[in-house]
Write a protein that holds these residues in place. Structure first.
Motif, PDB file in Angstrom:
ATOM      1  N   PHE A  13       0.832  -1.198   0.000  1.00 37.75           N
ATOM      2  CA  PHE A  13       0.000   0.000   0.000  1.00 37.75           C
ATOM      3  C   PHE A  13       0.869   1.251   0.000  1.00 37.75           C
ATOM      4  CE2 PHE A  13      -2.556  -3.357   1.779  1.00 37.75           C
ATOM      5  CZ  PHE A  13      -3.797  -3.156   1.208  1.00 37.75           C
ATOM      6  N   ARG A  14       0.339   2.289  -0.637  1.00 34.89           N
ATOM      7  CA  ARG A  14       1.020   3.584  -0.628  1.00 34.89           C
ATOM      8  C   ARG A  14      -0.018   4.682  -0.771  1.00 34.89           C
ATOM      9  NH1 ARG A  14       2.484   5.481  -6.142  1.00 34.89           N
ATOM     10  NH2 ARG A  14       1.393   4.105  -7.556  1.00 34.89           N
ATOM     11  N   ILE A  15       0.346   5.853  -0.357  1.00 37.97           N
ATOM     12  CA  ILE A  15      -0.510   7.022  -0.535  1.00 37.97           C
ATOM     13  C   ILE A  15      -0.111   7.664  -1.858  1.00 37.97           C
ATOM     14  CG2 ILE A  15      -1.160   9.288   0.369  1.00 37.97           C
ATOM     15  CD1 ILE A  15      -0.333   8.265   3.150  1.00 37.97           C
ATOM     16  N   THR A  16      -1.090   8.050  -2.647  1.00 34.90           N
ATOM     17  CA  THR A  16      -0.796   8.729  -3.899  1.00 34.90           C
ATOM     18  C   THR A  16      -1.490  10.075  -3.918  1.00 34.90           C
ATOM     19  OG1 THR A  16      -2.671   7.745  -5.046  1.00 34.90           O
ATOM     20  CG2 THR A  16      -0.578   6.553  -5.160  1.00 34.90           C
ATOM     21  N   GLY A  17      -0.976  10.942  -4.717  1.00 34.46           N
ATOM     22  CA  GLY A  17      -1.571  12.264  -4.873  1.00 34.46           C
ATOM     23  C   GLY A  17      -0.952  12.946  -6.072  1.00 34.46           C
ATOM     24  N   MET A  18      -1.606  13.955  -6.564  1.00 34.28           N
ATOM     25  CA  MET A  18      -1.136  14.692  -7.723  1.00 34.28           C
ATOM     26  C   MET A  18      -0.721  16.082  -7.272  1.00 34.28           C
ATOM     27  SD  MET A  18      -0.820  14.377 -11.072  1.00 34.28           S
ATOM     28  CE  MET A  18      -1.921  13.014 -11.407  1.00 34.28           C
ATOM     29  N   LEU A  19       0.520  16.416  -7.522  1.00 30.74           N
ATOM     30  CA  LEU A  19       1.032  17.735  -7.167  1.00 30.74           C
ATOM     31  C   LEU A  19       0.838  18.670  -8.353  1.00 30.74           C
ATOM     32  CD1 LEU A  19       2.588  19.582  -5.219  1.00 30.74           C
ATOM     33  CD2 LEU A  19       4.694  18.715  -6.239  1.00 30.74           C
ATOM     34  N   ARG A  20       0.108  19.727  -8.125  1.00 31.35           N
ATOM     35  CA  ARG A  20      -0.113  20.749  -9.143  1.00 31.35           C
ATOM     36  C   ARG A  20       0.022  22.116  -8.491  1.00 31.35           C
ATOM     37  NH1 ARG A  20      -4.763  17.354 -11.157  1.00 31.35           N
ATOM     38  NH2 ARG A  20      -3.969  16.448 -13.085  1.00 31.35           N
ATOM     39  N   ILE A  21       0.531  23.047  -9.251  1.00 32.19           N
ATOM     40  CA  ILE A  21       0.609  24.430  -8.788  1.00 32.19           C
ATOM     41  C   ILE A  21      -0.383  25.223  -9.636  1.00 32.19           C
ATOM     42  CG2 ILE A  21       2.080  26.457  -8.536  1.00 32.19           C
ATOM     43  CD1 ILE A  21       4.436  24.470  -8.203  1.00 32.19           C
ATOM     44  N   GLU A  22      -1.262  25.947  -8.949  1.00 34.78           N
ATOM     45  CA  GLU A  22      -2.315  26.690  -9.631  1.00 34.78           C
ATOM     46  C   GLU A  22      -2.358  28.127  -9.142  1.00 34.78           C
ATOM     47  OE1 GLU A  22      -5.847  24.495  -8.614  1.00 34.78           O
ATOM     48  OE2 GLU A  22      -5.375  22.870 -10.021  1.00 34.78           O
ATOM     49  N   ARG A  27      -4.464  26.547 -13.938  1.00 31.88           N
ATOM     50  CA  ARG A  27      -3.379  25.657 -13.537  1.00 31.88           C
ATOM     51  C   ARG A  27      -2.082  26.207 -14.121  1.00 31.88           C
ATOM     52  NH1 ARG A  27      -4.979  19.978 -14.876  1.00 31.88           N
ATOM     53  NH2 ARG A  27      -6.369  20.408 -13.161  1.00 31.88           N
ATOM     54  N   PHE A  28      -1.007  26.158 -13.352  1.00 30.61           N
ATOM     55  CA  PHE A  28       0.288  26.645 -13.816  1.00 30.61           C
ATOM     56  C   PHE A  28       1.229  25.498 -14.167  1.00 30.61           C
ATOM     57  CE2 PHE A  28       4.661  28.006 -12.472  1.00 30.61           C
ATOM     58  CZ  PHE A  28       4.958  28.682 -13.640  1.00 30.61           C
ATOM     59  N   LEU A  29       1.395  24.549 -13.250  1.00 34.47           N
ATOM     60  CA  LEU A  29       2.372  23.497 -13.480  1.00 34.47           C
ATOM     61  C   LEU A  29       1.939  22.214 -12.790  1.00 34.47           C
ATOM     62  CD1 LEU A  29       5.143  22.996 -14.815  1.00 34.47           C
ATOM     63  CD2 LEU A  29       6.196  23.588 -12.635  1.00 34.47           C
ATOM     64  N   GLY A  30       2.137  21.117 -13.469  1.00 35.78           N
ATOM     65  CA  GLY A  30       1.846  19.795 -12.932  1.00 35.78           C
ATOM     66  C   GLY A  30       2.615  18.772 -13.748  1.00 35.78           C
ATOM     67  N   PRO A  31       2.362  17.501 -13.523  1.00 32.52           N
ATOM     68  CA  PRO A  31       3.122  16.453 -14.207  1.00 32.52           C
ATOM     69  C   PRO A  31       3.055  16.515 -15.738  1.00 32.52           C
ATOM     70  CG  PRO A  31       1.858  15.528 -12.402  1.00 32.52           C
ATOM     71  CD  PRO A  31       1.427  16.951 -12.541  1.00 32.52           C
ATOM     72  N   GLY A  32       1.874  16.786 -16.291  1.00 32.38           N
ATOM     73  CA  GLY A  32       1.743  16.845 -17.752  1.00 32.38           C
ATOM     74  C   GLY A  32       2.514  18.001 -18.354  1.00 32.38           C
ATOM     75  N   ARG A  33       2.423  19.159 -17.737  1.00 33.75           N
ATOM     76  CA  ARG A  33       3.139  20.329 -18.241  1.00 33.75           C
ATOM     77  C   ARG A  33       4.646  20.155 -18.063  1.00 33.75           C
ATOM     78  NH1 ARG A  33      -0.693  25.484 -17.741  1.00 33.75           N
ATOM     79  NH2 ARG A  33      -2.662  24.390 -17.956  1.00 33.75           N
ATOM     80  N   LEU A  34       5.032  19.508 -16.979  1.00 40.95           N
ATOM     81  CA  LEU A  34       6.451  19.209 -16.767  1.00 40.95           C
ATOM     82  C   LEU A  34       6.967  18.301 -17.879  1.00 40.95           C
ATOM     83  CD1 LEU A  34       8.936  19.403 -14.821  1.00 40.95           C
ATOM     84  CD2 LEU A  34       8.116  17.263 -13.856  1.00 40.95           C
ATOM     85  N   ASP A  62      -1.279  25.876 -26.333  1.00 38.12           N
ATOM     86  CA  ASP A  62      -2.107  26.505 -25.299  1.00 38.12           C
ATOM     87  C   ASP A  62      -1.483  26.321 -23.907  1.00 38.12           C
ATOM     88  OD1 ASP A  62      -3.940  27.371 -27.184  1.00 38.12           O
ATOM     89  OD2 ASP A  62      -5.411  25.788 -26.752  1.00 38.12           O
ATOM     90  N   LEU A  63      -0.936  25.145 -23.640  1.00 41.10           N
ATOM     91  CA  LEU A  63      -0.292  24.905 -22.338  1.00 41.10           C
ATOM     92  C   LEU A  63       0.952  25.774 -22.174  1.00 41.10           C
ATOM     93  CD1 LEU A  63      -0.618  21.015 -22.071  1.00 41.10           C
ATOM     94  CD2 LEU A  63      -1.941  22.743 -20.832  1.00 41.10           C
ATOM     95  N   VAL A  64       1.771  25.847 -23.229  1.00 45.21           N
ATOM     96  CA  VAL A  64       2.976  26.693 -23.192  1.00 45.21           C
ATOM     97  C   VAL A  64       2.580  28.149 -22.983  1.00 45.21           C
ATOM     98  CG1 VAL A  64       4.840  27.636 -24.636  1.00 45.21           C
ATOM     99  CG2 VAL A  64       4.471  25.154 -24.505  1.00 45.21           C
ATOM    100  N   ASN A  68       3.548  30.608 -19.850  1.00 47.16           N
ATOM    101  CA  ASN A  68       4.254  31.872 -20.064  1.00 47.16           C
ATOM    102  C   ASN A  68       3.460  33.071 -19.554  1.00 47.16           C
ATOM    103  OD1 ASN A  68       6.661  30.950 -21.122  1.00 47.16           O
ATOM    104  ND2 ASN A  68       6.002  31.133 -23.250  1.00 47.16           N
ATOM    105  N   LEU A  69       2.138  32.996 -19.602  1.00 45.87           N
ATOM    106  CA  LEU A  69       1.307  34.100 -19.103  1.00 45.87           C
ATOM    107  C   LEU A  69       1.377  34.229 -17.580  1.00 45.87           C
ATOM    108  CD1 LEU A  69      -1.871  33.765 -21.364  1.00 45.87           C
ATOM    109  CD2 LEU A  69      -0.157  35.601 -21.414  1.00 45.87           C
ATOM    110  N   HIS A  70       1.836  33.190 -16.895  1.00 46.20           N
ATOM    111  CA  HIS A  70       1.948  33.208 -15.446  1.00 46.20           C
ATOM    112  C   HIS A  70       3.300  33.734 -14.945  1.00 46.20           C
ATOM    113  CE1 HIS A  70      -1.638  30.625 -15.413  1.00 46.20           C
ATOM    114  NE2 HIS A  70      -1.751  30.976 -14.140  1.00 46.20           N
ATOM    115  N   THR A  71       4.232  33.960 -15.848  1.00 45.64           N
ATOM    116  CA  THR A  71       5.585  34.335 -15.423  1.00 45.64           C
ATOM    117  C   THR A  71       5.993  35.691 -15.984  1.00 45.64           C
ATOM    118  OG1 THR A  71       6.528  33.097 -17.294  1.00 45.64           O
ATOM    119  CG2 THR A  71       6.345  31.939 -15.190  1.00 45.64           C
ATOM    120  N   ILE A  72       6.893  36.341 -15.278  1.00 40.88           N
ATOM    121  CA  ILE A  72       7.405  37.644 -15.715  1.00 40.88           C
ATOM    122  C   ILE A  72       8.292  37.477 -16.941  1.00 40.88           C
ATOM    123  CG2 ILE A  72       8.909  39.569 -15.048  1.00 40.88           C
ATOM    124  CD1 ILE A  72       7.860  39.120 -12.151  1.00 40.88           C
ATOM    125  N   LYS A  73       9.136  36.438 -16.915  1.00 37.49           N
ATOM    126  CA  LYS A  73       9.976  36.099 -18.064  1.00 37.49           C
ATOM    127  C   LYS A  73       9.454  34.789 -18.643  1.00 37.49           C
ATOM    128  CE  LYS A  73      14.269  38.200 -16.469  1.00 37.49           C
ATOM    129  NZ  LYS A  73      15.698  37.947 -16.216  1.00 37.49           N
TER     130      LYS A  73
END
Length: 122
Positions: A13-22, A27-34, A62-64, A68-73
């Motif tokens: 058994f293990r605990i699972t979860g999805m790490l995303r930054i929004e 949504r800004f970053l997660g496994p798919g965008r990485l 669209d993801l890119v 880019n819209l979330h960052t200064i550079k």
């Protein structure tokens, strides 16, 4: 009785979860965008990165654009046409973002592993 004694011993058994930054609006970053960013580094192309992932070029673009819209550079930079054709790069800021997210994800998973040990003993 500890939880571990309630569970079948042949099972793992293990605990699972999805790490995303929004942000508050997207949504800004997660496994798919990485994965997309890493494929852009590997291929030098949004189109090829998308193809490698089984994703449409529009979805990848669209993801890119969203990232880019979330960052200064920009974290992804494109160049059009020219003698050698266009290309796409993940900027140094993008590479820094990738490294930081991977570190955060590692700590996230380590925390889950620690919590699982506590859970099994409860």
């Amino acid at each position: 009785m500890p939880i571990k004694d309630l569970l079948k011993p042949e099972k793992t058994f293990r605990i699972t979860g999805m790490l995303r930054i929004e942000s508050e609006d997207d949504r800004f970053l997660g496994p798919g965008r990485l994965e997309l960013l890493e494929n852009i580094i590997e291929t030098g192309s949004i189109s090829q990165a998308a193809k490698h992932m089984g994703m449409s070029y529009k979805k990848a673009w669209d993801l890119v654009n969203s990232m880019n819209l979330h960052t200064i550079k920009p974290i992804v930079s494109t160049q059009t046409g020219g003698e050698k054709g266009g290309g796409t790069i993940v900027t140094e800021e993008g590479k820094q973002l990738i490294a930081a997210f991977k570190k955060l994800h590692e700590e996230f998973q380590q925390s889950f592993d620690e919590k699982m040990s506590i859970f099994l003993e409860s």
